[in-house]
Design a protein around this motif. Structure first.
Motif, PDB file in Angstrom:
ATOM      1  N   HIS A   3      -0.204   6.657 -48.906  1.00  0.00           N
ATOM      2  CA  HIS A   3      -0.105   5.801 -47.720  1.00  0.00           C
ATOM      3  C   HIS A   3       0.343   4.400 -48.144  1.00  0.00           C
ATOM      4  N   ILE A   4       1.406   3.924 -47.569  1.00  0.00           N
ATOM      5  CA  ILE A   4       1.922   2.593 -47.902  1.00  0.00           C
ATOM      6  C   ILE A   4       1.603   1.646 -46.753  1.00  0.00           C
ATOM      7  N   GLU A   5       0.882   0.584 -47.088  1.00  0.00           N
ATOM      8  CA  GLU A   5       0.527  -0.412 -46.086  1.00  0.00           C
ATOM      9  C   GLU A   5       1.463  -1.612 -46.187  1.00  0.00           C
TER      10      GLU A   5
END
Length: 68
Positions: A3-5
């Motif tokens: 997951h890339i924030e």
């Protein structure tokens, strides 16, 4: 899967300056004016104390932003 924030903290500097600026004005300025008034100062000296506090707070914030 990773997951890339996406953070946008680099754009929040105005909020920090606004909060600290409000903090510099809301507490010391009325306190100094009330102190001059309690000491029996005239309305002119109360006004001068308020303006001096406002200028000092503005210069403090400007120096803080310049250094940062």
């Amino acid at each position: 899967m990773r997951h890339i924030e996406i953070h946008r903290t680099h754009r929040i500097g105005w909020l920090r300056a606004a909060v600290l600026g409000a903090n510099d004005v809301l507490f010391p300025l009325p306190a100094s004016s009330c102190g001059v008034a309690a000491a029996g100062g005239s309305s002119q000296s109360i006004l001068i104390a308020g303006v001096a506090g406002l200028v000092a707070g503005a210069m403090s914030m400007a120096a803080g932003e310049y250094v940062r």
